[in-house]
Design an enzyme around this catalytic site. Sequence first.
Site, PDB file in Angstrom:
ATOM      1  N   GLY A 202       0.800  -1.212   0.000  1.00 21.04           N
ATOM      2  CA  GLY A 202       0.000   0.000   0.000  1.00 21.04           C
ATOM      3  C   GLY A 202       0.832   1.262   0.000  1.00 21.04           C
ATOM      4  N   ASP A 227      -5.315  -7.332  -7.320  1.00 16.18           N
ATOM      5  CA  ASP A 227      -5.006  -7.300  -5.884  1.00 16.18           C
ATOM      6  C   ASP A 227      -3.734  -6.479  -5.659  1.00 16.18           C
ATOM      7  OD1 ASP A 227      -5.938 -10.654  -6.244  1.00 16.18           O
ATOM      8  OD2 ASP A 227      -7.199  -9.061  -5.375  1.00 16.18           O
ATOM      9  N   LEU A 228      -3.882  -5.315  -5.038  1.00 18.13           N
ATOM     10  CA  LEU A 228      -2.799  -4.352  -4.873  1.00 18.13           C
ATOM     11  C   LEU A 228      -1.550  -4.999  -4.282  1.00 18.13           C
ATOM     12  CD1 LEU A 228      -2.204  -1.336  -5.219  1.00 18.13           C
ATOM     13  CD2 LEU A 228      -3.011  -0.993  -2.872  1.00 18.13           C
ATOM     14  N   ASP A 229      -0.429  -4.857  -4.963  1.00 19.71           N
ATOM     15  CA  ASP A 229       0.879  -5.327  -4.491  1.00 19.71           C
ATOM     16  C   ASP A 229       0.937  -6.837  -4.269  1.00 19.71           C
ATOM     17  OD1 ASP A 229       0.907  -2.403  -2.386  1.00 19.71           O
ATOM     18  OD2 ASP A 229       1.501  -2.631  -4.479  1.00 19.71           O
ATOM     19  N   GLU A 230       0.053  -7.592  -4.922  1.00 20.48           N
ATOM     20  CA  GLU A 230       0.009  -9.050  -4.755  1.00 20.48           C
ATOM     21  C   GLU A 230       0.464  -9.788  -6.012  1.00 20.48           C
ATOM     22  OE1 GLU A 230      -1.668  -9.250  -0.762  1.00 20.48           O
ATOM     23  OE2 GLU A 230      -0.824 -10.760  -2.128  1.00 20.48           O
TER      24      GLU A 230
END
Length: 285
Positions: A202, A227-230
């Site tokens: 994040g 999916d953020l940063d995944e």
Amino acid sequence: MSTPHFILTIRCQDAVGIVAAVASALAAADAFITESSHYGDEETGLFFMRTVFRPTGAHFQSRDDFLTALAPVRQRFGMDLNLHRRDRRMKVLIAVSKPGHCLNHLLHQWQSGELPIDVVGVLSNHRDHQRLTEWYGIPFHFLPMGADKPEQEAALFAVFEQTGAELLVLARYMQVLSDDLCQKLAGRAINIHHSFLPSFKGAKPYHQAHARGVKVVGATAHYVTKDLDEGPIIEQETERVAHNQSAQTLARIGKDIESVVLTRAVRWHAEHRVMLNGLRTVVFY
Ligand SMILES: Nc1nc2c(c(=O)[nH]1)N[C@@H](CN(C=O)c1ccc(C(=O)N[C@@H](CCC(=O)O)C(=O)O)cc1)CN2
């Protein structure tokens, strides 16, 4: 004129005899293999291979010639097989917001001939890097974030398509891409996250890291998913930090790591060294 080299990449269900079959098909086509790597993942049952070769015979010269020669093996093993001329440069569109260090590093590496890519444009929701971009002779696309995010994203994807881009690089582009755009760009968008994932996802990861009292900071280049940063990780790097260094100092140290990590990931992707393996990657260095 030097003989063109080809890069062959293969992904399929693993089985006995794949390497022998590919090598035999290339030998039958008078292909001289200069580099070859393969890996079988026993967890996923998937097989991955990257082979570089050059033609030596008269009958097999072009990409289509070799695709024809490889067709029986491709069919026998149900391969996801791709063949690229090694001297062909991948078309890359770069997205950036206010932090410009990754963009600057990419453009310098590209102009210095250190990256096998063609930069077809830079887009941003701010004008901060317009002069730098145009100094390099590259088209700059200003796409501000208005109230209508779908409209802004439609304009972004239109630039991607109109420029013939094959890869979108989020070089500290600070807008979260929608699920729809991520699906359209699946496997064709790379982001640099300014932490050593999975830690500190994040926004403001350096402040998170400082507050946690870490002794190491880092950066992560990964494919972009909804999916953020995944997304599947391509490359990571770290550097030691000390108790008396502020969050701002950690961020300064991190900028150099981010620039290097993102440039490596773009180079390896453009050289067809990175292959998706579920939520992970296989990287043939
Ligand atoms: N679908 C995805 N989009 C993006 C990803 C991703 O992994 N998946 N990574 C980001 C980059 N990033 C961290 O690496 C990141 C960027 C932005 C934010 C964030 O919270 N943004 C705010 C707006 C901030 C602003 O306007 O300055 C938001 O979008 O509400 C978190 C992480 C790029 N896109």
